[in-house]
Design a protein around this motif. Structure first.
Motif, mmCIF file in Angstrom:
data_model
loop_
_atom_site.group_PDB
_atom_site.id
_atom_site.type_symbol
_atom_site.label_atom_id
_atom_site.label_comp_id
_atom_site.label_asym_id
_atom_site.label_seq_id
_atom_site.Cartn_x
_atom_site.Cartn_y
_atom_site.Cartn_z
ATOM 1 N N SER A 135 0.836 -1.186 0.000
ATOM 2 C CA SER A 135 0.000 0.000 0.000
ATOM 3 C C SER A 135 0.879 1.247 0.000
ATOM 4 C CB SER A 135 -0.936 0.021 1.213
ATOM 5 O OG SER A 135 -0.198 0.068 2.420
ATOM 6 N N GLY A 136 0.275 2.393 -0.317
ATOM 7 C CA GLY A 136 0.966 3.668 -0.231
ATOM 8 C C GLY A 136 1.301 4.337 -1.546
ATOM 9 N N GLY A 137 1.105 3.651 -2.668
ATOM 10 C CA GLY A 137 1.395 4.249 -3.955
ATOM 11 C C GLY A 137 0.390 5.332 -4.308
ATOM 12 N N GLY A 138 0.722 6.122 -5.332
ATOM 13 C CA GLY A 138 -0.166 7.177 -5.758
ATOM 14 C C GLY A 138 0.504 8.117 -6.726
ATOM 15 N N LEU A 139 -0.140 9.257 -6.971
ATOM 16 C CA LEU A 139 0.360 10.288 -7.870
ATOM 17 C C LEU A 139 0.749 11.511 -7.054
ATOM 18 C CD1 LEU A 139 -1.232 11.294 -11.267
ATOM 19 C CD2 LEU A 139 -0.226 12.980 -9.739
#
Length: 117
Positions: A7-11
């Motif tokens: 978890s923790g990914g993003g833009l």
């Protein structure tokens, strides 16, 4: 059976920060190493950072001074703190674990990190 939950990914914008987490579950075996790899489109998968059970770390030259890997042994969880992100960091990030039992390795499904300029 071993499951890795990432978890923790993003833009984020260039210069921003993200914190990735990876929790290993479903095993009673001792974990030797946990780490993070990444793969950009059309590129080879590469090691980003790894950490042993006793805290020894290894980093890719491109992330030294910007990324920090840590481990919570009680929770079998590895973290990757990513600061001062650059567009070149854009990739799918994969968690990897090596068990002491026959040196078996397992991979997470990957989490997307996108850094805009």
């Amino acid at each position: 059976q071993v499951r890795l939950s990432e978890s923790g990914g993003g833009l984020v914008q260039a210069g921003g920060s993200l914190r990735l987490s990876c929790a290993a579950s479903g095993t009673q075996s001792v974990i030797n190493v946990m780490g993070w790899y990444r793969q950009a489109p059309g590129a080879q998968r590469e090691l980003v950072a790894s950490i042993t059970k006793v805290g020894n770390t290894n980093y890719a030259d491109s992330v030294k001074g910007r990324f920090t890997v840590s481990i919570d042994n009680a929770r079998n969880t590895v973290y990757l703190q990513m600061n001062n992100l650059r567009p070149e960091d854009t990739a799918v990030y994969f968690c990897n674990v090596e068990l002491s039992y026959r040196f078996m390795q397992f991979w997470g499904q990957g989490t997307q990190v996108t850094v805009s300029s």
